[in-house]
Design an enzyme around this catalytic site. Structure first.
Site, PDB file in Angstrom:
ATOM      1  N   ASP A 229     -26.873 -15.941 -13.741  1.00 30.50           N
ATOM      2  CA  ASP A 229     -25.695 -16.852 -13.148  1.00 30.50           C
ATOM      3  C   ASP A 229     -24.368 -16.180 -13.852  1.00 30.50           C
ATOM      4  OD1 ASP A 229     -25.777 -18.704 -11.463  1.00 30.50           O
ATOM      5  OD2 ASP A 229     -26.221 -20.632 -12.975  1.00 30.50           O
TER       6      ASP A 229
ATOM      7  N   HIS B   3     -27.190 -24.588 -13.774  1.00 35.13           N
ATOM      8  CA  HIS B   3     -26.488 -23.198 -14.796  1.00 35.13           C
ATOM      9  C   HIS B   3     -27.316 -23.388 -16.135  1.00 35.13           C
ATOM     10  CE1 HIS B   3     -23.701 -20.335 -15.700  1.00 35.13           C
ATOM     11  NE2 HIS B   3     -23.247 -20.904 -16.842  1.00 35.13           N
TER      12      HIS B   3
ATOM     13  N   SER C 221     -23.979 -16.293 -17.784  1.00 34.92           N
ATOM     14  CA  SER C 221     -22.925 -16.911 -17.517  1.00 34.92           C
ATOM     15  C   SER C 221     -21.677 -15.713 -17.962  1.00 34.92           C
ATOM     16  CB  SER C 221     -22.656 -18.033 -18.194  1.00 34.92           C
ATOM     17  OG  SER C 221     -21.620 -18.825 -17.652  1.00 34.92           O
TER      18      SER C 221
END
Length: 377
Positions: free
Chosen positions: A246, A301, A223
């Site tokens: 991600d 996620h 992330s």
């Protein structure tokens, strides 16, 4: 009450050891959790997944925006342990282990990716999971020499009236610089410099002096950590490649895209990315033919963190709907794709090439590129 979270044991050929490393007495120091191949010993202690009660409170605040859930979270996950050996000796190896620097996501901290970090360590890597000090961790701390107590660095939301891009862009540059400083730490150790670990637990960093191959170094992240890994490639030539899980591409300024010349493996979940974010990834893949973008179907996620192993009801309470793919299978796909990519770009001898088809998006529950589905988050 027993722990209700069961993190999976690593599947590679090496037993995994773990220790915490705190270097320096100021914010400019480093705090990281180290995962490494170790000498197995029956009855070795296992570390707590959430290392201290302060992290539970901060996690409740950062992830749920509900500080009142701190006690509930502490009861639910406070006694969970990571299935690795705490402070056990490093397993000797003549050729030296390749090194991975790992960067956590927004509102996370150094222990919340223990499943992936220990999996990679079990296949013969030393993995340094940073705890960032840019106010993006749920919380973290340092130990001023004169104070005798910790000084905590809290999570900070975007200040009112400030544009999010500029706030996050400043953070991502600090985070990438911390990745570079972590590499410098290991370079110093390899060069014979004495680097004291100021935590009172006795793991001597000098044992790494002849045990790392610092020609084989990669940077990984999830992330906010994924885009941190991409930026670290620009800042430090010694990083040979990056794996971005991600990646949240938003905080990276456009003028830097032409600077990312090294290969990146983007492993996306099905429910997080946007067309804008994937377009930015594709700008990088047009710059380097070895950059790859794949998507793991049936995942959300949080499936790329240890949160994937929370019980269904607790996961839903915190994050909403979860993915349909088994978290064990998602971890296997992510780790094998990462190993195949590292095998290719760090020129490793091990047989990780057996999973190379994953890099082309070929296999069960994996596809090339990224479906344009927006997150529910």
């Amino acid at each position: 009450m027993g722990a209700i979270v069961a993190l999976p044991p690593a599947r590679g050929p090496h037993p995994v050891g773990c220790t915490d490393v705190l270097v320096g007495h100021s914010r400019q120091g480093l705090f990281l959790r180290l995962f490494y191949p170790c000498v197995a010993r029956p009855g070795a202690a296992e570390p707590l997944w959430i290392p201290r009660a302060e992290y539970c409170g901060a996690l409740a605040d950062a992830a749920l925006r509900r500080r009142c859930c701190s006690a509930l979270l502490s009861i639910a996950i406070g006694s969970c342990k990571v299935p690795v050996s705490w402070n056990e000796p490093l397993k000797p190896r003549s050729s030296g282990y390749p090194l991975i620097i790992f960067s956590h996501g927004l509102g996370a901290f150094r222990t919340l990716y223990s499943s992936l970090c220990s999996e990679l360590a079990s296949w013969g890597f030393v993995v340094a999971a940073l705890e960032h000090r840019d106010h993006s961790a749920a919380t973290t701390y340092f130990c001023p020499a004169e104070a005798g107590t910790e000084e905590w660095i809290p999570f900070q939301r975007v200040p009112q009236g400030q544009k999010e891009f500029y706030f996050r862009n400043k953070q991502v540059h600090q985070r990438a610089q911390e990745c570079v400083r972590a590499l410098r730490l290991f370079q110093d150790i390899a060069g014979g410099r004495s680097v004291p670990n100021i935590l009172p637990q006795g793991w001597d960093l000098s044992v790494l002096k002849d045990s790392l191959d610092l020609t084989k170094v990669a940077v990984l992240g999830h992330s906010f950590g994924g885009v941190t890994a991409v930026l670290a490639l620009v800042k430090e030539p010694s990083f040979r490649c990056a794996v971005a899980l991600d990646a949240w591409m938003f905080p990276l300024e456009n003028l830097l895209y032409p600077e990312v010349a090294k290969p990146v493996l983007f492993i996306n979940t099905e429910k997080f990315q946007t067309p804008e974010s994937v377009a930015k990834m594709k700008r990088l893949s047009s710059r380097n033919s070895q950059t790859r973008i794949v998507t793991v179907l049936g995942t959300v996620h949080e499936d790329q963190s240890d949160f994937a192993f929370l019980p269904e009801r607790l996961f839903s309470l915190i994050f909403g709907r979860r993915g349909t793919l088994s978290p064990h299978k998602a971890l296997a796909i992510t780790s094998r794709a990462a190993l195949a990519f590292l095998h290719r770009h760090l020129e490793l001898q091990e047989d990780f090439g057996q999973w190379e088809q994953l890099l082309e998006g070929v296999g069960d529950s994996v596809v090339p590129d990224s479906p344009f589905t927006r997150s529910h988050l």
